[in-house]
Design a protein around this motif. Structure first.
Motif, PDB file in Angstrom:
ATOM      1  N   GLY A 276      -6.070  -3.530  -3.430  1.00  0.00           N
ATOM      2  CA  GLY A 276      -6.479  -2.424  -4.288  1.00  0.00           C
ATOM      3  C   GLY A 276      -5.408  -2.077  -5.301  1.00  0.00           C
ATOM      4  N   GLU A 277      -4.145  -2.065  -4.876  1.00  0.00           N
ATOM      5  CA  GLU A 277      -3.036  -1.755  -5.787  1.00  0.00           C
ATOM      6  C   GLU A 277      -2.914  -2.809  -6.880  1.00  0.00           C
ATOM      7  OE1 GLU A 277      -0.227   0.562  -2.515  1.00  0.00           O
ATOM      8  OE2 GLU A 277       0.092  -1.580  -2.939  1.00  0.00           O
ATOM      9  N   SER A 287      -6.461  -5.390 -14.892  1.00  0.00           N
ATOM     10  CA  SER A 287      -6.896  -4.213 -14.150  1.00  0.00           C
ATOM     11  C   SER A 287      -8.410  -4.206 -13.946  1.00  0.00           C
ATOM     12  CB  SER A 287      -6.468  -2.952 -14.905  1.00  0.00           C
ATOM     13  OG  SER A 287      -6.899  -1.800 -14.228  1.00  0.00           O
ATOM     14  N   ASP A 288      -8.818  -3.844 -12.742  1.00  0.00           N
ATOM     15  CA  ASP A 288     -10.232  -3.751 -12.394  1.00  0.00           C
ATOM     16  C   ASP A 288     -10.375  -2.535 -11.484  1.00  0.00           C
ATOM     17  OD1 ASP A 288     -12.829  -4.019 -11.468  1.00  0.00           O
ATOM     18  OD2 ASP A 288     -12.711  -6.203 -11.224  1.00  0.00           O
ATOM     19  N   LEU A 289     -10.495  -1.362 -12.070  1.00  0.00           N
ATOM     20  CA  LEU A 289     -10.463  -0.116 -11.305  1.00  0.00           C
ATOM     21  C   LEU A 289     -11.636   0.037 -10.334  1.00  0.00           C
ATOM     22  CD1 LEU A 289      -9.099   2.429 -13.950  1.00  0.00           C
ATOM     23  CD2 LEU A 289      -7.856   1.060 -12.260  1.00  0.00           C
ATOM     24  N   PRO A 290     -12.859  -0.333 -10.710  1.00  0.00           N
ATOM     25  CA  PRO A 290     -13.946  -0.245  -9.722  1.00  0.00           C
ATOM     26  C   PRO A 290     -13.678  -1.106  -8.487  1.00  0.00           C
ATOM     27  CG  PRO A 290     -14.855  -0.406 -11.927  1.00  0.00           C
ATOM     28  CD  PRO A 290     -13.388  -0.673 -12.052  1.00  0.00           C
ATOM     29  N   ARG A 291     -13.110  -2.276  -8.721  1.00  0.00           N
ATOM     30  CA  ARG A 291     -12.801  -3.146  -7.576  1.00  0.00           C
ATOM     31  C   ARG A 291     -11.647  -2.553  -6.754  1.00  0.00           C
ATOM     32  NH1 ARG A 291     -15.036  -7.667  -6.675  1.00  0.00           N
ATOM     33  NH2 ARG A 291     -15.700  -7.875  -8.845  1.00  0.00           N
ATOM     34  N   CYS A 295     -11.729  -1.557  -2.741  1.00  0.00           N
ATOM     35  CA  CYS A 295     -10.730  -1.965  -1.740  1.00  0.00           C
ATOM     36  C   CYS A 295     -10.206  -0.746  -0.987  1.00  0.00           C
ATOM     37  CB  CYS A 295      -9.567  -2.693  -2.419  1.00  0.00           C
ATOM     38  SG  CYS A 295      -9.994  -4.288  -3.175  1.00  0.00           S
ATOM     39  N   TYR A 296      -9.908   0.308  -1.736  1.00  0.00           N
ATOM     40  CA  TYR A 296      -9.396   1.523  -1.091  1.00  0.00           C
ATOM     41  C   TYR A 296     -10.437   2.148  -0.156  1.00  0.00           C
ATOM     42  CZ  TYR A 296      -5.537   1.478  -4.506  1.00  0.00           C
ATOM     43  OH  TYR A 296      -4.438   1.152  -5.273  1.00  0.00           O
ATOM     44  N   ARG A 297     -11.675   2.162  -0.593  1.00  0.00           N
ATOM     45  CA  ARG A 297     -12.719   2.745   0.261  1.00  0.00           C
ATOM     46  C   ARG A 297     -12.882   1.943   1.545  1.00  0.00           C
ATOM     47  NH1 ARG A 297     -15.314   6.981  -1.731  1.00  0.00           N
ATOM     48  NH2 ARG A 297     -15.777   7.221  -3.959  1.00  0.00           N
ATOM     49  N   GLU A 298     -12.743   0.631   1.447  1.00  0.00           N
ATOM     50  CA  GLU A 298     -12.841  -0.210   2.636  1.00  0.00           C
ATOM     51  C   GLU A 298     -11.662   0.062   3.575  1.00  0.00           C
ATOM     52  OE1 GLU A 298     -14.708  -2.801   5.160  1.00  0.00           O
ATOM     53  OE2 GLU A 298     -15.469  -2.051   3.224  1.00  0.00           O
ATOM     54  N   VAL A 307      -4.741   5.954   2.167  1.00  0.00           N
ATOM     55  CA  VAL A 307      -5.449   5.683   0.903  1.00  0.00           C
ATOM     56  C   VAL A 307      -6.283   6.850   0.390  1.00  0.00           C
ATOM     57  CG1 VAL A 307      -5.541   3.182   1.203  1.00  0.00           C
ATOM     58  CG2 VAL A 307      -7.328   4.608   2.205  1.00  0.00           C
ATOM     59  N   ALA A 308      -6.361   7.934   1.123  1.00  0.00           N
ATOM     60  CA  ALA A 308      -7.207   9.056   0.689  1.00  0.00           C
ATOM     61  C   ALA A 308      -6.813   9.527  -0.713  1.00  0.00           C
ATOM     62  CB  ALA A 308      -7.104  10.201   1.687  1.00  0.00           C
ATOM     63  N   ARG A 309      -5.518   9.656  -0.946  1.00  0.00           N
ATOM     64  CA  ARG A 309      -5.055  10.127  -2.255  1.00  0.00           C
ATOM     65  C   ARG A 309      -5.388   9.130  -3.356  1.00  0.00           C
ATOM     66  NH1 ARG A 309       1.160  12.011  -3.705  1.00  0.00           N
ATOM     67  NH2 ARG A 309       0.715  12.714  -5.846  1.00  0.00           N
ATOM     68  N   LYS A 310      -5.268   7.846  -3.054  1.00  0.00           N
ATOM     69  CA  LYS A 310      -5.584   6.820  -4.045  1.00  0.00           C
ATOM     70  C   LYS A 310      -7.072   6.886  -4.423  1.00  0.00           C
ATOM     71  CE  LYS A 310      -2.061   3.531  -2.391  1.00  0.00           C
ATOM     72  NZ  LYS A 310      -1.262   3.396  -3.629  1.00  0.00           N
ATOM     73  N   VAL A 311      -7.910   7.066  -3.420  1.00  0.00           N
ATOM     74  CA  VAL A 311      -9.345   7.190  -3.687  1.00  0.00           C
ATOM     75  C   VAL A 311      -9.611   8.411  -4.549  1.00  0.00           C
ATOM     76  CG1 VAL A 311     -11.586   7.669  -2.628  1.00  0.00           C
ATOM     77  CG2 VAL A 311     -10.067   5.957  -1.598  1.00  0.00           C
ATOM     78  N   ASP A 312      -9.046   9.545  -4.184  1.00  0.00           N
ATOM     79  CA  ASP A 312      -9.279  10.792  -4.921  1.00  0.00           C
ATOM     80  C   ASP A 312      -8.830  10.667  -6.376  1.00  0.00           C
ATOM     81  OD1 ASP A 312     -10.282  11.895  -2.624  1.00  0.00           O
ATOM     82  OD2 ASP A 312      -8.444  12.997  -2.106  1.00  0.00           O
ATOM     83  N   GLN A 313      -7.711   9.999  -6.595  1.00  0.00           N
ATOM     84  CA  GLN A 313      -7.192   9.862  -7.950  1.00  0.00           C
ATOM     85  C   GLN A 313      -8.123   9.028  -8.828  1.00  0.00           C
ATOM     86  OE1 GLN A 313      -3.270   8.301  -7.119  1.00  0.00           O
ATOM     87  NE2 GLN A 313      -2.314  10.322  -7.264  1.00  0.00           N
TER      88      GLN A 313
END
Length: 332
Positions: A276-277, A287-291, A295-298, A307-313
């Motif tokens: 994801g990073e 960069s592929d932000l949806p992808r 990854c973060y959601r998985e 990863v909660a903060r990464k998802v929220d951002q």
């Protein structure tokens, strides 16, 4: 280290003690290297050029804990100096290194033996300190009731060498770090994946000698084959080749991504987060932000706290993953 002392006895070496009488003896050479050559081979010079008291350092086991003991001795056992003679060192698979201005290091390349002889110079050179960092007997005592997998003993020994660095001088610490690496490499050769990744790590850290890139890569692959999370380090190495100081494009982005994806398929959440990073940063691939969000959601399913903060951002930026999968279809 029983084999070592048996070997010394087989060579017919004395077990006497030497005290200093350097004030009346003729100095063999003011050059340290030349002095060491004479000191190593001549008993009378050894007797004359050892200070009294002489400092002696060694490691013992205090239960399960290694303990550094420093003593002031009025004399030193003659057999402490036998390894300084080149033919004796060679017969025991040891190497002698003269380190200017005043040290002689005797060691092997598997972490079994390490002695450091420190000299001082007044009117001539004289041995003032012997440091015996050999750990085999200590390891026997510490691990006597443990059942260890192949290579695990060497891994534990490397960890102890690493901890002992804080008990040594900066000059001696260099060789303790070399013993850390040698122990880890020996463990890796015996099949320990943990020792393999530890060897690569200590080498890349700059504290221990730097292995060549092919050997580091081989160690990381060995570890990755058993420990999927090592994919994070291996993928990074494919990109920067261990050169952290130079900012440049990833050297081999295809292998880097494939390594992370392979580890994800083997269940590594850390590889999933790193993937994801990678898709978020634009450093390895575009960069592929949806992808990245996918990854973060998985990863959130097993390590939500990471990863909660990464998802929220990403969600706050309006990124949607929709039906996109973290790993592209057909990529593996």
């Amino acid at each position: 280290m029983k084999w070592f002392f048996i070997a010394l006895l087989s060579l017919g070496m004395s077990s006497g003690v030497f005290a200093s009488s350097s004030s009346t003896a003729k100095c063999p050479s003011d050059s340290f290297a030349e002095f060491v050559k004479a000191f190593s081979s001549e008993r009378e010079i050894q007797k004359a050029f050892v200070v009294s008291p002489v400092k002696h350092v060694h490691v013992t086991a205090d239960g399960k804990i290694p303990k550094v003991v420093e003593q002031s001795l009025s004399a030193i056992a003659a057999d402490e100096l036998n390894v300084l003679l080149p033919e004796n060192a060679i017969s025991l698979n040891l190497k002698i290194e003269i380190e200017l201005p005043n040290r002689v290091i005797v060691r092997d390349e598997k972490g079994h033996f390490l002695k450091i002889f420190v000299f001082k110079h007044d009117h001539c050179w004289a041995l003032k300190r012997v440091e015996d960092w050999t750990l085999d007997a200590v390891m026997d005592e510490i691990t006597q009731s443990e059942k260890l997998a192949p290579g695990e003993l060497e891994l534990k020994k490397g960890v102890i060498f690493d901890r002992l660095v804080n008990k040594a001088s900066a000059e001696s610490g260099i060789y303790l770090y070399a013993a850390v690496l040698d122990s880890y490499l020996d463990g890796a050769r015996k099949g320990s994946a943990q020792a393999a990744v530890a060897a690569a790590g200590i080498s890349l850290s700059g504290m221990a000698p730097r292995l060549d890139n092919d050997e580091i890569l081989s160690l990381l692959i060995q570890a990755y084959n058993s420990i999927p999370d090592v994919a994070v380090s291996l993928a990074q190495f494919y990109c920067d080749q261990g050169d952290y100081e130079v900012r440049r494009a990833c050297v081999d982005p295809q292998k880097s991504i494939a390594t992370l994806e392979g580890a994800v398929m083997r269940g590594s959440t850390r590889a999933l987060i790193r993937l994801g990073e990678v898709y978020e940063s634009d450093a390895v691939v575009p960069s592929d932000l949806p992808r990245a969000l996918a990854c973060y959601r998985e990863a959130q399913k097993t390590m939500p706290q990471l990863v909660a903060r990464k998802v929220d951002q990403l969600v706050a930026r309006g990124v949607l993953d929709n039906s996109i999968q973290c790993i592209k279809a057909g990529s593996l």
